[in-house]
Design a protein around this motif. Structure first.
Motif, PDB file in Angstrom:
ATOM      1  N   ASP A  87       0.821  -1.219   0.000  1.00  0.00           N
ATOM      2  CA  ASP A  87       0.000   0.000   0.000  1.00  0.00           C
ATOM      3  C   ASP A  87       0.853   1.267   0.000  1.00  0.00           C
ATOM      4  O   ASP A  87       0.728   2.125  -0.861  1.00  0.00           O
ATOM      5  N   LEU A  88       1.746   1.339   1.016  1.00  0.00           N
ATOM      6  CA  LEU A  88       2.569   2.540   1.175  1.00  0.00           C
ATOM      7  C   LEU A  88       3.525   2.707  -0.003  1.00  0.00           C
ATOM      8  O   LEU A  88       3.768   3.822  -0.465  1.00  0.00           O
ATOM      9  N   GLY A  89       4.060   1.609  -0.484  1.00  0.00           N
ATOM     10  CA  GLY A  89       5.008   1.643  -1.599  1.00  0.00           C
ATOM     11  C   GLY A  89       4.350   2.203  -2.849  1.00  0.00           C
ATOM     12  O   GLY A  89       4.934   3.045  -3.542  1.00  0.00           O
ATOM     13  N   ILE A  90       3.148   1.727  -3.101  1.00  0.00           N
ATOM     14  CA  ILE A  90       2.434   2.205  -4.300  1.00  0.00           C
ATOM     15  C   ILE A  90       2.130   3.698  -4.172  1.00  0.00           C
ATOM     16  O   ILE A  90       2.328   4.478  -5.103  1.00  0.00           O
ATOM     17  N   MET A  91       1.675   4.087  -2.960  1.00  0.00           N
ATOM     18  CA  MET A  91       1.364   5.508  -2.738  1.00  0.00           C
ATOM     19  C   MET A  91       2.610   6.363  -2.924  1.00  0.00           C
ATOM     20  O   MET A  91       2.586   7.394  -3.616  1.00  0.00           O
ATOM     21  N   GLY A  92       3.726   5.923  -2.351  1.00  0.00           N
ATOM     22  CA  GLY A  92       4.986   6.673  -2.435  1.00  0.00           C
ATOM     23  C   GLY A  92       5.470   6.785  -3.873  1.00  0.00           C
ATOM     24  O   GLY A  92       5.879   7.858  -4.338  1.00  0.00           O
ATOM     25  N   THR A  93       5.422   5.627  -4.566  1.00  0.00           N
ATOM     26  CA  THR A  93       5.880   5.608  -5.954  1.00  0.00           C
ATOM     27  C   THR A  93       5.015   6.518  -6.825  1.00  0.00           C
ATOM     28  O   THR A  93       5.512   7.240  -7.696  1.00  0.00           O
ATOM     29  N   THR A  94       3.719   6.480  -6.572  1.00  0.00           N
ATOM     30  CA  THR A  94       2.793   7.306  -7.346  1.00  0.00           C
ATOM     31  C   THR A  94       3.141   8.784  -7.204  1.00  0.00           C
ATOM     32  O   THR A  94       3.202   9.528  -8.188  1.00  0.00           O
ATOM     33  N   VAL A  95       3.385   9.189  -5.955  1.00  0.00           N
ATOM     34  CA  VAL A  95       3.682  10.603  -5.693  1.00  0.00           C
ATOM     35  C   VAL A  95       5.023  10.986  -6.302  1.00  0.00           C
ATOM     36  O   VAL A  95       5.141  11.976  -7.020  1.00  0.00           O
ATOM     37  N   SER A  96       6.059  10.169  -6.041  1.00  0.00           N
ATOM     38  CA  SER A  96       7.405  10.555  -6.469  1.00  0.00           C
ATOM     39  C   SER A  96       7.589  10.445  -7.990  1.00  0.00           C
ATOM     40  O   SER A  96       8.304  11.237  -8.584  1.00  0.00           O
ATOM     41  N   MET A  97       6.954   9.471  -8.607  1.00  0.00           N
ATOM     42  CA  MET A  97       7.172   9.269 -10.043  1.00  0.00           C
ATOM     43  C   MET A  97       6.041   9.815 -10.906  1.00  0.00           C
ATOM     44  O   MET A  97       6.104   9.745 -12.130  1.00  0.00           O
ATOM     45  N   ARG A  98       5.009  10.350 -10.257  1.00  0.00           N
ATOM     46  CA  ARG A  98       3.851  10.890 -10.969  1.00  0.00           C
ATOM     47  C   ARG A  98       3.325   9.895 -12.015  1.00  0.00           C
ATOM     48  O   ARG A  98       3.204  10.193 -13.204  1.00  0.00           O
ATOM     49  N   LEU A  99       3.062   8.687 -11.524  1.00  0.00           N
ATOM     50  CA  LEU A  99       2.610   7.623 -12.419  1.00  0.00           C
ATOM     51  C   LEU A  99       1.197   7.890 -12.925  1.00  0.00           C
ATOM     52  O   LEU A  99       0.376   8.458 -12.196  1.00  0.00           O
ATOM     53  N   PRO A 100       0.906   7.507 -14.176  1.00  0.00           N
ATOM     54  CA  PRO A 100      -0.472   7.641 -14.671  1.00  0.00           C
ATOM     55  C   PRO A 100      -1.404   6.733 -13.876  1.00  0.00           C
ATOM     56  O   PRO A 100      -0.985   5.684 -13.366  1.00  0.00           O
ATOM     57  N   ILE A 101      -2.668   7.107 -13.808  1.00  0.00           N
ATOM     58  CA  ILE A 101      -3.625   6.430 -12.950  1.00  0.00           C
ATOM     59  C   ILE A 101      -3.827   4.949 -13.326  1.00  0.00           C
ATOM     60  O   ILE A 101      -3.988   4.101 -12.470  1.00  0.00           O
ATOM     61  N   GLU A 102      -3.731   4.651 -14.661  1.00  0.00           N
ATOM     62  CA  GLU A 102      -3.932   3.258 -15.067  1.00  0.00           C
ATOM     63  C   GLU A 102      -2.787   2.374 -14.567  1.00  0.00           C
ATOM     64  O   GLU A 102      -2.986   1.233 -14.199  1.00  0.00           O
ATOM     65  N   THR A 103      -1.572   2.953 -14.544  1.00  0.00           N
ATOM     66  CA  THR A 103      -0.423   2.200 -14.034  1.00  0.00           C
ATOM     67  C   THR A 103      -0.581   1.930 -12.541  1.00  0.00           C
ATOM     68  O   THR A 103      -0.316   0.822 -12.062  1.00  0.00           O
ATOM     69  N   VAL A 104      -1.028   2.968 -11.822  1.00  0.00           N
ATOM     70  CA  VAL A 104      -1.237   2.799 -10.374  1.00  0.00           C
ATOM     71  C   VAL A 104      -2.243   1.680 -10.126  1.00  0.00           C
ATOM     72  O   VAL A 104      -2.015   0.807  -9.270  1.00  0.00           O
ATOM     73  N   PHE A 105      -3.320   1.686 -10.899  1.00  0.00           N
ATOM     74  CA  PHE A 105      -4.345   0.660 -10.714  1.00  0.00           C
ATOM     75  C   PHE A 105      -3.786  -0.735 -11.021  1.00  0.00           C
ATOM     76  O   PHE A 105      -3.965  -1.685 -10.250  1.00  0.00           O
ATOM     77  N   LEU A 106      -3.088  -0.849 -12.160  1.00  0.00           N
ATOM     78  CA  LEU A 106      -2.572  -2.161 -12.557  1.00  0.00           C
ATOM     79  C   LEU A 106      -1.549  -2.698 -11.555  1.00  0.00           C
ATOM     80  O   LEU A 106      -1.554  -3.882 -11.217  1.00  0.00           O
ATOM     81  N   VAL A 107      -0.668  -1.796 -11.075  1.00  0.00           N
ATOM     82  CA  VAL A 107       0.334  -2.224 -10.082  1.00  0.00           C
ATOM     83  C   VAL A 107      -0.356  -2.674  -8.800  1.00  0.00           C
ATOM     84  O   VAL A 107      -0.002  -3.697  -8.214  1.00  0.00           O
ATOM     85  N   SER A 108      -1.375  -1.933  -8.391  1.00  0.00           N
ATOM     86  CA  SER A 108      -2.030  -2.277  -7.118  1.00  0.00           C
ATOM     87  C   SER A 108      -2.775  -3.612  -7.207  1.00  0.00           C
ATOM     88  O   SER A 108      -2.800  -4.377  -6.251  1.00  0.00           O
TER      89      SER A 108
END
Lengths: 294, 284
Positions: B189-210
């Motif tokens: 959970d925290l890793g995905i949140m951190g990565t999303t913020v720091s790397m500004r990942l697109p929303i579809e990538t965040v969803f797929l990774v999670s």
């Protein structure tokens, strides 16, 4: 009944078995003899088909490599120290009876056969070492297999339990079971075996009859003598003069003897009029540690 | 060829062992107790205890499941084969006329039976309390959540068994199981949140990774089963709903089934090839 041709087992670069070839006929009781690391246990594991190997191996006409489960169904296995699950004795027998497709009544029958019926409701963890070995034998007999494979079955038993266990296996062998067992105890091999396969560093060194083993391998045994205290020093002197290697140990004296010369020390002491209170024969591997005198 | 009778015999023994396992009983009582407590929580401002609806209870139980079920599933699985290997019981069992797949599947089935019985007890107790006090109009979503919790438990058990086969010692297997639990529950959970913020990942990538994390799959599927949309998950939830629509729940269920089947298939395959259980350097 059992044939092995060029049986080879490697662990990485180390060959635990190397081109071992032998045949065991139905009704034989064959001992696998050798020091630790000789390949005895590996041979038995190959027979059970629980590990891969090179070469050809068949048990009761079944190719172990291809049909290991069917080969195991023809074998009753008794390990050196069976590790049972935490169940009652009767539950343990019933559990393995289901796996072996034995009739449900066999569980009670085999417990009776190995004289464990009165302990049937005890937990296995409450049994003595000898009783656990008898339970392992009971499990081995559940499906009435033609072959019994025993891996140093008396190694952890006291003298009486050893004697009782060997007698039971002798009876089973006389009743027609083919027995293959590993051992490094000469008395066990002589009492139980009809033939010996000597393994050394993974190779089959020689085959012989059990009573030839000691002389072929130059094995020594020890005669333990109980001599009255006042004659002890004199007896050590007499035995030394007659070329025997001795080792005093508390109230007794150990004398090294050849397999075919066990009576010689007794004669020497008798000729010197030294009384002997008692004696017993002891295998080399059961000797206490101490200084010997040649 | 697999013999069902052998699998059943081993499964029965494992189930019986689980019932005698103190830690397992503690977990069962704790889970059932917490589930009951959640189902009978008093409403704000109320002076008497009133039961919540099935959906609200299911939503409360999701967090309980996310924390407890992976822990017990992973550790029970990890301790199983490795523990038997260490005591020598596995070597003795393998010397009997059974094959390795039968042993592993029997053990898995027994542990799965025990684990699902625990979940049934917890969810069942809460369900009975709700049924006694309220209507059963939204019981469907509750039952779907129970089914998803079963799948999550089985997937964690599969991963635990795989770990048990890979590890040389029970302690290593259990350590690995706890590490994986932390990874899935917290770091995921925290890793995905951190990565999303720091790397500004697109929303579809965040969803797929999670959704690669089976716990996230369970969470999303459970939320869908009790409230029909994923607004509570923010932009990622909205993206998932718009992208997959009605297919999302079946896809998530299929994903959880894959998390059950794939690690178990790997475990069966690796166990079939392994000789570690019989080879002790001192006993050759």
């Amino acid at each position: 009944m059992i044939t092995a041709k060029n049986l080879t087992k490697r662990y990485g670069k180390v060959a635990a078995l190397s081109d071992v070839t032998f045949t065991i006929e139905a009704g034989e009781a064959v001992a696998l003899w050798g020091a630790n690391g000789a390949g005895k246990t590996t041979t038995l594991r190959c027979l059970l088909g629980v590990q891969g190997f090179e070469g050809a191996l068949s048990v009761n006409g079944i190719d172990v490599q291809r049909h290991s489960k069917a080969a195991r169904a023809a074998i009753g296995y008794v390990p050196q120290e069976a590790a049972f699950y935490d169940m009652r004795v009767d539950e343990t027998a019933q559990f393995y009876a289901r796996l072996k497709k034995a009739a449900p009544h066999r569980a009670a029958e085999v417990l009776e056969q190995v004289q464990l019926s009165e302990h049937a409701s005890k937990r296995v963890s409450m049994l003595s070492g000898g009783m656990k070995q008898r339970l392992a034998l009971a499990v081995a007999l559940l499906a009435d297999p033609p072959v019994l494979v025993l891996d140093e079955p008396t190694a952890n038993l006291d003298v009486k339990a050893q004697r009782d266990f060997i007698r039971t296996i002798q009876d089973l062998n006389h009743a027609g079971k083919t027995v293959v067992f590993s051992s490094h105890r000469l008395d066990e091999v002589i009492a139980l075996g009809t033939r010996v396969l000597v393994l050394s560093e993974g190779k089959l060194l020689l085959e012989c009859r059990p009573n030839e083993l000691a002389s072929k391998l130059g094995l020594h045994r020890w005669l333990r003598l109980w001599i009255p205290h006042e004659h002890k020093d004199n007896s050590l002197r007499v035995l030394g003069q007659n070329g025997f290697t001795t080792m005093p140990n508390g109230t007794s004296i150990y004398v090294q003897v050849n397999a075919d010369g066990k009576i010689a020390p007794l004669r020497s002491l008798q000729q010197a009029s030294i009384p002997i209170e008692d004696f017993e024969l002891v295998d080399g591997d059961l000797m206490p540690q101490g200084d010997s005198h040649a | 060829m697999l013999e069902f009778a052998n699998i059943r015999a081993i499964a029965r023994k494992e189930l019986r062992d689980a019932l005698h396992n103190r830690w397992f009983l503690v977990f069962t009582i704790a889970f059932a107790g917490l589930a009951l407590t959640l189902s009978t929580l008093t409403q704000p401002g109320g002076s008497t205890f009133r039961a919540m609806s099935y959906s609200r209870t299911a939503a409360s139980l999701i967090n309980l499941v996310l924390l407890f079920v992976p822990l017990i599933g992973l550790t029970l699985g990890a301790a199983n084969i490795a523990g038997d290997r260490e005591t020598g019981a596995l070597a003795y069992l393998l010397a009997q006329p059974v094959n390795r797949a039968e042993i592993l599947l029997g053990k898995y089935a027994g542990m799965a039976g025990a684990l699902l019985a625990t979940l049934t007890l917890g969810f069942g107790a809460a369900g009975v309390v709700l049924a006694l006090q309220r209507s059963v109009q939204d019981a469907g979503g509750y039952l779907l959540t129970v089914g998803l919790a079963y799948l999550l438990a089985l997937s964690m058990l599969s991963l635990g068994f795989l770990m048990s086969i890979l590890a040389r010692k029970t302690a290593t297997a259990l350590g690995g199981a706890l590490f994986l639990w932390l990874l899935l529950v917290f770091i995921g959970d925290l890793g995905i949140m951190g990565t999303t913020v720091s790397m500004r990942l697109p929303i579809e990538t965040v969803f797929l990774v999670s959704v690669l994390n089976p716990l996230q799959m369970f969470k999303i599927a459970s939320i869908l089963s009790v409230q029909a949309n994923l607004e509570v998950l923010g932009p990622a939830g909205l993206y998932a709903t718009s992208q997959f629509g009605g297919l999302l729940l079946p896809l998530l269920i299929a994903g959880l089934v894959a998390w059950v089947a794939v690690p178990l298939a790997f475990a069966v395959r690796m166990f079939g090839r392994q000789e570690r259980f019989v080879v002790k350097a001192s006993a050759r």
